[in-house]
Design a protein around this motif. Structure first.
Motif, mmCIF file in Angstrom:
data_model
loop_
_atom_site.group_PDB
_atom_site.id
_atom_site.type_symbol
_atom_site.label_atom_id
_atom_site.label_comp_id
_atom_site.label_asym_id
_atom_site.label_seq_id
_atom_site.Cartn_x
_atom_site.Cartn_y
_atom_site.Cartn_z
ATOM 1 N N GLU A 40 48.951 -6.627 22.239
ATOM 2 C CA GLU A 40 48.763 -5.974 23.529
ATOM 3 C C GLU A 40 47.939 -4.712 23.300
ATOM 4 O OE1 GLU A 40 52.366 -4.513 25.345
ATOM 5 O OE2 GLU A 40 51.339 -3.944 27.196
ATOM 6 N N GLU A 49 53.835 -8.031 20.758
ATOM 7 C CA GLU A 49 54.542 -7.786 22.011
ATOM 8 C C GLU A 49 54.719 -9.083 22.811
ATOM 9 O OE1 GLU A 49 56.338 -6.380 24.049
ATOM 10 O OE2 GLU A 49 56.620 -4.356 23.299
ATOM 11 N N THR A 54 58.649 -1.833 19.041
ATOM 12 C CA THR A 54 57.801 -1.069 19.971
ATOM 13 C C THR A 54 58.223 0.391 20.109
ATOM 14 O OG1 THR A 54 57.282 -3.084 21.184
ATOM 15 C CG2 THR A 54 57.007 -0.984 22.358
ATOM 16 N N PRO A 70 55.684 -1.891 27.873
ATOM 17 C CA PRO A 70 56.057 -2.367 26.529
ATOM 18 C C PRO A 70 57.543 -2.187 26.203
ATOM 19 C CG PRO A 70 54.049 -1.036 26.430
ATOM 20 C CD PRO A 70 54.643 -0.854 27.806
ATOM 21 N N HIS A 72 59.639 -5.158 24.176
ATOM 22 C CA HIS A 72 60.472 -6.343 23.942
ATOM 23 C C HIS A 72 61.363 -6.086 22.729
ATOM 24 C CE1 HIS A 72 61.727 -10.405 24.450
ATOM 25 N NE2 HIS A 72 61.323 -10.775 23.253
ATOM 26 N N TYR A 74 60.682 -6.692 18.785
ATOM 27 C CA TYR A 74 59.565 -6.027 18.112
ATOM 28 C C TYR A 74 59.859 -4.523 18.016
ATOM 29 C CZ TYR A 74 57.583 -10.322 20.099
ATOM 30 O OH TYR A 74 57.380 -11.604 20.478
ATOM 31 N N HIS A 103 59.972 -2.046 30.438
ATOM 32 C CA HIS A 103 59.834 -3.464 30.109
ATOM 33 C C HIS A 103 60.649 -4.374 31.028
ATOM 34 C CE1 HIS A 103 58.643 -6.706 27.530
ATOM 35 N NE2 HIS A 103 59.882 -7.064 27.297
#
Lengths: 261, 261, 261, 261
Positions: free
Chosen positions: C127, C151, C203, C196, C198, C201, C100
């Protein structure tokens, strides 16, 4: 997990030439398979041009993780249907290694989409292979260079697409160079071309060459499940679109219709 | 120097579909050629599937610097001999641009060596093309993104070899993406694939699309003299080796003999 | 053979932001390491910016087969000497995965030689990652696409060199696309960038993302012995040349002298 | 349109070594610039290490379409600020050609992100360059191979990233090979590395070498307007998103805030 290799041998000069038969009493394919079988985790068998369907039946291909191809005198005798079958197996995920004069084999030319031509000279000259991609898995355990005292010369320009990676470049005594280890991906299949292996010299008895082949088998092997239909081009109906869309505009295709090919 | 372009049109849906005929009264090939002829230094003509030898005679190919190919409904009707002739022209240095559904045309599949498949949906959805290679000559004069309000969706995975460069990637309203501008080199010929151009939408009337085509023609054009025999694999006799070598070792080939193919 | 992974976490927002701390109570690095430790054959530990030498000592790097790097708020606080040490470890054969916002980390920019810039928007949008290289080992066990409901958007053009392979391309709800999985080789080290992640979030709690990371670790791992001095440029004395040559012509360097750098 | 070239010369050995001064009375940079000025459409000037800011001011770079860089003895004396300025100019679209020992120059290493190392031998041996990419514009008008009777040897492995294209590979009398013509793109700038040019031999007086340099200048030249801020990473506000989206989820950044770097 054992990697299942099939070594495909043209097996023509082994039958016609005393020189070749003397160096490779079990055929070039037999010599290569034996070298691979000495490596841990590799199980290699052979088929030849003379076998029914050249030994390249759908069943055999389905059970082959990596195919090795050597041909020279009889490229034209390989049936086109077999070439397509081999090509689709590569697209579905089978690894494939093309050796030496297989640069002009039908499956290699089919997968490259280029002339695959080069210059050549059969004079028993010295070849020295240099590594150009440090610590590449295909070069595992090898020094930065190694020599073959007697080899046929292949010279640039080599008519292939830009590779993913250039792994080896060869120096020849007579003044030429050649990109002698190149990688590509075609569909889901990994492809490696390795230059050495003229049939009148004992190249496949060489320990470094055998090491390259063992490494290349491991590199080319894709453990993923084969793609069932590698040429499918499925329609995605509007109703199942991942984002909600409304069909609009003029249409060519009716609902549920197959695409044009 | 003027770049001579031939736009090859399949010209089937223009004859069968009122929708397509309405958008492209001069054929899609006619619309594309007209757009190119508005650009400085480009002179574009057209040929179609229905012409003798599909218009792809040896003479025509010799006078074509860059070929543009659009086909969809009748890929299978293109004669294999013509496909080989086009392919050899590319290898000899002719540039070539494949548009939209030509991803499944015989010459494109022949040059790629891969399935060239994808997913698709004909729903008149919005496509937005994003530039991924800044200041690439094919994007000259274009913003970082541009839209086509009505287009057919093509989705990944796109079954082509890794390109030299990815120039555009498309966003689709229904949730898919696609690498919509890709470059390769095959032999001495530059190859560009450009995604947009479904026949029921006015894509080739779009100013940004026309700009891409003009740029791509200039990019694909190789001013070098064509290679006379792009598949030749000449023997280099020992006597003319660049470094003095002495022939040695067992031989397969007699002096002056042609190589095996 | 166990692959030893070090997950490097910047560990700033986990300390400053309640949101981030709530999602990642053990830090983002802790979450990632835990996910990797659930995979067979992977043993992952963590270090952070706040550790002495950011935890990137020569010893630690020597014992790290694959390094994972996440940073965002404090790229500038990473000591240049540590960046060079990490870079040399990659060149010697250590795999590395940048996540990321590490697109702007010093080691990534150092290894790429490009701006590594992009466009961005923090709006919690959807996303969808699409696979572009079928059966790539980094996508093992994954479907052709998967989604992250929340995202940050990253948009093209992404200022990186053309990759060896494009593995994933992302679709964003707001209309952008991004090449979100890319591979390179730098020296003997394999490099993977994965978009991905962030920090606001969840993720790295996502099963598909964890699968990508596990696969990427296996892909990036180079089992070859590390290159001891990856920047060495050794002189090859005339006396030890592989082919006999005689020194001639004017010289700049005296015998045995080190090369200029 | 005239292509404006600046040839940057280190100009150290020309001052210290009688041999070098004898071969290049106007400096190596002077010889190269003169050769370029003999080509149509190219206008070349020179700057040297000894000039204020090494002659690489922002103004000069802004007026340089293609920069050529030769250095050897004094890489370390090039100011880091100048290296960054040159690097950003390349990213913004300036073409750049690195010659011979510039493989270890700061700007080349900066743009490559790799060690850029090799093996070497100064023995006045024969080098033969082979074309590996047929009809490549950098090889326009050149035969498939050409020789330099006296050159320094550079040997593989060459520590650079996989290039976009391999254009030349060199054969050396002492037994080594080297990828001696390689292309990359960095940001919007085209990069070419060309191997020959040891200062104690008359390499830049060679007609084939001069031809390569003229061709390479034309290839590297990008006529597009320079990118004003090649490292910008702009935020795209939710309000101006191309597709309507609603901001949601936890946030790190406040509205209008600059991104973290």
């Amino acid at each position: 997990m054992t990697i299942r290799v099939t070594v495909w041998g043209e097996n023509v000069h082994e039958q016609k030439s005393e020189v070749v038969a003397g160096i490779y009493p079990d055929g070039m394919h037999g010599c290569i398979a034996a070298a691979l079988n000495r490596a841990e985790g590799i199980e290699a068998g052979t088929t030849t041009l003379q076998d029914p369907e050249h030994g390249m039946t759908a069943e055999r291909l389905a059970q082959t993780d990596v195919l090795i191809w050597w041909g020279h005198a009889a490229h034209g005798e390989v049936a086109d249907a077999v070439v397509e079958r081999v090509t689709e197996a590569v697209w579905s995920g089978m690894g494939v290694i093309f050796l030496h004069s297989a640069h002009f084999s039908k499956p290699f030319k089919r997968l490259m989409g280029t002339p695959c031509n080069l210059t050549w000279r059969e004079a028993g000259e010295r070849e020295r292979l240099w590594l150009t991609s440090r610590n590449h898995p295909i070069a595992a355990g090898l020094p930065d260079h190694f020599e073959l005292e007697y080899e046929e010369m292949y010279g640039e320009p080599f008519g292939v697409p830009e590779p993913l990676e250039t792994v080896f470049v060869s120096w020849f005594q007579g003044g030429e160079v050649f990109r002698s280890g190149l990688t590509w991906k075609r569909g889901a299949g990994n492809v490696f071309y390795f230059r050495p292996g003229h049939e009148t010299y004992p190249t496949y008895h060489d320990a470094n060459v055998q090491r390259v082949l063992q490494n290349a088998v491991r590199w080319a092997h894709n453990p993923a499940r084969r793609i069932a239909d590698p040429t499918a081009a499925p329609n995605v109906p509007v109703e199942t679109a991942l984002e909600p869309i409304t069909e609009r505009g003029p249409k060519l295709h009716k609902a549920g219709e197959e695409g044009l090919r």
